[in-house]
Write an enzyme that holds these catalytic residues in place. Structure first.
Site, PDB file in Angstrom:
ATOM      1  N   LYS A 124       3.124  22.566  15.640  1.00 50.38           N
ATOM      2  CA  LYS A 124       2.504  21.765  14.561  1.00 50.38           C
ATOM      3  C   LYS A 124       3.534  21.603  13.460  1.00 50.38           C
ATOM      4  O   LYS A 124       4.411  22.451  13.298  1.00 50.38           O
ATOM      5  CB  LYS A 124       1.281  22.503  13.997  1.00 50.38           C
ATOM      6  N   ASP A 164      -1.938  13.684  12.707  1.00 49.59           N
ATOM      7  CA  ASP A 164      -2.990  14.601  12.242  1.00 49.59           C
ATOM      8  C   ASP A 164      -3.407  14.018  10.893  1.00 49.59           C
ATOM      9  O   ASP A 164      -3.178  12.823  10.631  1.00 49.59           O
ATOM     10  CB  ASP A 164      -2.463  16.040  12.132  1.00 49.59           C
TER      11      ASP A 164
HETATM   12  P1  NDP Z   1      -7.355  11.446   8.824  1.00 48.59           P
HETATM   13  O1  NDP Z   1      -6.244  11.588   7.879  1.00 48.59           O
HETATM   14  O2  NDP Z   1      -7.494  10.204   9.618  1.00 48.59           O
HETATM   15  O3  NDP Z   1      -8.752  11.701   8.086  1.00 48.59           O
HETATM   16  C1  NDP Z   1      -8.992  12.885   7.417  1.00 48.59           C
HETATM   17  C2  NDP Z   1     -10.371  12.845   6.801  1.00 48.59           C
HETATM   18  O4  NDP Z   1     -10.710  14.147   6.353  1.00 48.59           O
HETATM   19  C3  NDP Z   1     -10.446  11.942   5.573  1.00 48.59           C
HETATM   20  O5  NDP Z   1     -11.736  11.422   5.475  1.00 48.59           O
HETATM   21  C4  NDP Z   1     -10.138  12.922   4.452  1.00 48.59           C
HETATM   22  O6  NDP Z   1     -10.634  12.533   3.176  1.00 48.59           O
HETATM   23  C5  NDP Z   1     -10.860  14.152   4.920  1.00 48.59           C
HETATM   24  N1  NDP Z   1     -10.218  15.336   4.349  1.00 48.59           N
HETATM   25  C6  NDP Z   1      -8.941  15.743   4.539  1.00 48.59           C
HETATM   26  N2  NDP Z   1      -8.683  16.839   3.820  1.00 48.59           N
HETATM   27  C7  NDP Z   1      -9.818  17.118   3.162  1.00 48.59           C
HETATM   28  C8  NDP Z   1     -10.196  18.147   2.267  1.00 48.59           C
HETATM   29  N3  NDP Z   1      -9.317  19.088   1.897  1.00 48.59           N
HETATM   30  N4  NDP Z   1     -11.470  18.139   1.796  1.00 48.59           N
HETATM   31  C9  NDP Z   1     -12.352  17.173   2.179  1.00 48.59           C
HETATM   32  N5  NDP Z   1     -12.044  16.179   3.007  1.00 48.59           N
HETATM   33  C10 NDP Z   1     -10.801  16.159   3.502  1.00 48.59           C
HETATM   34  O7  NDP Z   1      -7.241  12.729   9.827  1.00 48.59           O
HETATM   35  P2  NDP Z   1      -7.856  12.935  11.264  1.00 48.59           P
HETATM   36  O8  NDP Z   1      -9.165  12.247  11.385  1.00 48.59           O
HETATM   37  O9  NDP Z   1      -6.790  12.665  12.255  1.00 48.59           O
HETATM   38  O10 NDP Z   1      -8.085  14.521  11.281  1.00 48.59           O
HETATM   39  C11 NDP Z   1      -9.292  15.130  10.879  1.00 48.59           C
HETATM   40  C12 NDP Z   1      -9.397  16.536  11.454  1.00 48.59           C
HETATM   41  O11 NDP Z   1      -9.318  16.472  12.887  1.00 48.59           O
HETATM   42  C13 NDP Z   1      -8.287  17.503  11.036  1.00 48.59           C
HETATM   43  O12 NDP Z   1      -8.830  18.803  10.951  1.00 48.59           O
HETATM   44  C14 NDP Z   1      -7.312  17.443  12.202  1.00 48.59           C
HETATM   45  O13 NDP Z   1      -6.522  18.604  12.293  1.00 48.59           O
HETATM   46  C15 NDP Z   1      -8.294  17.344  13.359  1.00 48.59           C
HETATM   47  N6  NDP Z   1      -7.769  16.805  14.603  1.00 48.59           N
HETATM   48  C16 NDP Z   1      -7.162  15.582  14.652  1.00 48.59           C
HETATM   49  C17 NDP Z   1      -6.696  15.088  15.851  1.00 48.59           C
HETATM   50  C18 NDP Z   1      -6.088  13.743  15.963  1.00 48.59           C
HETATM   51  O14 NDP Z   1      -5.772  13.344  17.082  1.00 48.59           O
HETATM   52  N7  NDP Z   1      -5.934  12.979  14.899  1.00 48.59           N
HETATM   53  C19 NDP Z   1      -6.802  15.881  17.090  1.00 48.59           C
HETATM   54  C20 NDP Z   1      -7.530  17.114  16.945  1.00 48.59           C
HETATM   55  C21 NDP Z   1      -7.974  17.544  15.738  1.00 48.59           C
HETATM   56  P3  NDP Z   1      -9.591  12.187   1.980  1.00 48.59           P
HETATM   57  O15 NDP Z   1      -9.101  10.811   2.303  1.00 48.59           O
HETATM   58  O16 NDP Z   1     -10.396  12.269   0.724  1.00 48.59           O
HETATM   59  O17 NDP Z   1      -8.502  13.224   2.049  1.00 48.59           O
HETATM   60  O1  2IT Z   2      -4.863  18.976  16.315  1.00 48.57           O
HETATM   61  C1  2IT Z   2      -4.509  18.240  17.266  1.00 48.57           C
HETATM   62  O2  2IT Z   2      -4.763  18.534  18.434  1.00 48.57           O
HETATM   63  C2  2IT Z   2      -3.806  16.990  16.954  1.00 48.57           C
HETATM   64  N1  2IT Z   2      -3.618  16.682  15.787  1.00 48.57           N
HETATM   65  C3  2IT Z   2      -3.277  16.127  18.059  1.00 48.57           C
HETATM   66  C4  2IT Z   2      -1.993  16.667  18.613  1.00 48.57           C
HETATM   67  C5  2IT Z   2      -1.311  15.781  19.626  1.00 48.57           C
HETATM   68  O3  2IT Z   2      -0.171  16.140  19.983  1.00 48.57           O
HETATM   69  O4  2IT Z   2      -1.872  14.778  20.064  1.00 48.57           O
END
Ligand code: NDP
Ligand code: 2IT
Length: 443
Positions: A124, A164
């Protein structure tokens, strides 16, 4: 050494890293009995080795703002474990990013990636850079500066980052472009790429879809489906958006979205034109969820999280520790019987305890959100073949992978007619990595 002594040592070695320690404790508690029962793991001191990253790089990222000011951020890559494949895991750009958060995410990623059944190790990275409010030019210059250092640690068989929080297709485009220029080679060194330059169909959808598929499999163990279920979603980014789409497809109703400023409650459901509005709001206009509430004249709860909303199913899809102990109790008290974690470690340990004690269907992030990284591995496969699969083909593969993850959880986590998915995911994820580490000798 017993479990307490082991944790004491990890705490002493990683003081001031609360998120990392939280993730280690949760995993080690589940796997300790397996560790004790298998002298070969103990003899090779697998646990002390597995909690130590193979390599951590930290570096300076200077960049120039549109007004000419020079800024500096900190960049990181935690290359945690390569026992079963190249380091694989996303990059997070958010002001809260620090070593503790990236080590927790990298540690979780080892076991998640193992569960996918595909050959990917755990890593990561990211930066405390905040893309919010920055121009495209500023984001580009930051990404280019970030890659000027990170490129030397990456490679399609070495370390393959993805997105992420705060890193989507725009950022991946700028970083991939810089890597290609510096190395003078076009390789699949990132996943989450755009379709016209090596991306996979369904990668944007994969994490959200996978989280809902996992919930679907958990619900099926109790003879239920998403049909007519009320669903609470947190966040409004990549994972949330496609979790909402899939719930709608399966006949459920999503009534909330959120961001760090509060949550929106739309009792009629976020679907059809409203979902399209959300997609445009977040991905094109880069706006806030409050604007959705204003547009559709529904309630916005400033400074609050959605868990006070009555629901059948909860899908936390924002960030770590976003469900505290009291919120977990509120969810259960209000009748929520299924939680599938799209985010990484969104529930605090006491909240997890509440879910397990109340025997609700609880899918921890490393199992429930593995569809994203699994599809990244499918993107790597397509890149290696220099071919692309159809939408249906990729979706079918993700569906099968999520089913297999569910089965692994049941195999290691079933306790009578209750499935402890935390225990199941941790043990199943651990076994494959630990066996590989044994095979490779002491490294
Ligand atoms: P994005 O940046 O697309 O969206 C993040 C969302 O979460 C936004 O709505 C943001 O709001 C909110 N958020 C972030 N930090 C905070 C905080 N401290 N408090 C409240 N709201 C918060 O990210 P993703 O959708 O890609 O990721 C979301 C989650 O999913 C994370 O935990 C990530 O690790 C996990 N994840 C993502 C994967 C991927 O493929 N993208 C794969 C597996 C897991 P704001 O705009 O106000 O910050
Ligand atoms: O938390 C996660 O699994 C991710 N942000 C996606 C990682 C990836 O390599 O697709």
């Amino acid at each position: 050494m017993n479990l307490q002594e082991f944790m004491q040592k990890v705490k002493a070695n990683n003081a001031n890293e609360p998120e990392f320690l939280q993730s280690v404790e949760e995993v080690i508690e589940s796997i300790w009995p397996v560790y004790e029962a298998n002298p070969q793991f103990k003899q090779a001191n697998i646990l002390e080795r597995i909690v130590e990253p193979e390599r951590v790089v930290m570096f300076r990222v200077p960049w120039v703002a549109d007004n000419g000011d020079v800024h500096v951020n900190r960049g990181y890559r935690v290359e945690f474990n390569s026992a079963i494949g190249p380091y694989k895991g996303g990059l997070r750009f958010h002001p809260s990013v620090n070593l503790s958060i990236l080590k927790f995410l990298g540690f979780e990623q080892i076991f998640k990636n193992s569960l996918t059944t595909l050959p990917i190790g755990g890593g990561k990275g990211g930066s405390d850079f905040n893309p919010r409010g920055k121009s495209d030019g500023e984001v580009m210059r930051f990404c280019q500066s970030f890659m000027l250092e990170l490129f030397r640690h990456l490679g399609p068989n070495t370390d393959v980052p993805a997105g992420d929080i705060g890193v989507g297709k725009r950022e991946i485009g700028y970083m991939f472009g810089m890597y290609k220029k510096i190395k003078n080679e076009f390789t699949g060194v990132f996943t989450g790429k755009s379709l016209n330059w090596g991306g996979s169909l369904i990668r944007p959808e994969a994490t959200g879809y996978g989280t809902v598929y996992f919930a679907e499999d958990m619900l099926a163990t109790r003879g239920m489906t998403f049909e007519d279920k009320t669903v609470v979603v947190s966040g409004s980014g990549n994972v949330s958006q496609f979790a909402i789409e899939k719930v709608n497809d399966l006949g459920g109703k999503v009534v909330t979205i959120s961001d760090s400023e509060g949550f929106v409650h739309d009792p009629d459901g976020i679907k059809g034109d409203k979902w399209e509005y959300l997609m445009d709001l977040k991905n094109v206009r880069r706006g806030r969820v409050k604007e959705y509430a204003e547009e559709f004249k529904v309630k916005f709860y400033a400074g609050q999280r959605p868990w006070i909303t009555k629901c059948d199913v909860a899908l936390p899809c924002a960030t770590q520790n976003e469900i505290d102990a009291k919120e977990a109790e509120t969810l259960v008290k209000n009748g929520c019987f299924c939680i599938s974690e799209g985010a990484n470690m969104p529930t605090v340990p006491d909240g997890v305890k509440t879910f397990l004690e109340n025997k609700v269907l609880y899918g921890p992030g490393k199992a429930a959100n593995a569809g994203g990284v699994a599809t990244s591995a499918l993107e790597m496969t397509q890149n290696s073949m220099r071919m692309g699969w159809h939408r249906e083909e990729v979706d079918e593969k993700i569906r099968d992978i999520m089913k297999s993850i569910h089965e692994q959880c049941v195999m290691y986590g079933a306790d009578g007619d209750f499935v402890n998915y935390v225990k199941g995911a941790n043990i199943a994820g651990y076994m494959k990595v630990a066996e590989a580490m044994l095979d490779h000798g002491v490294l």
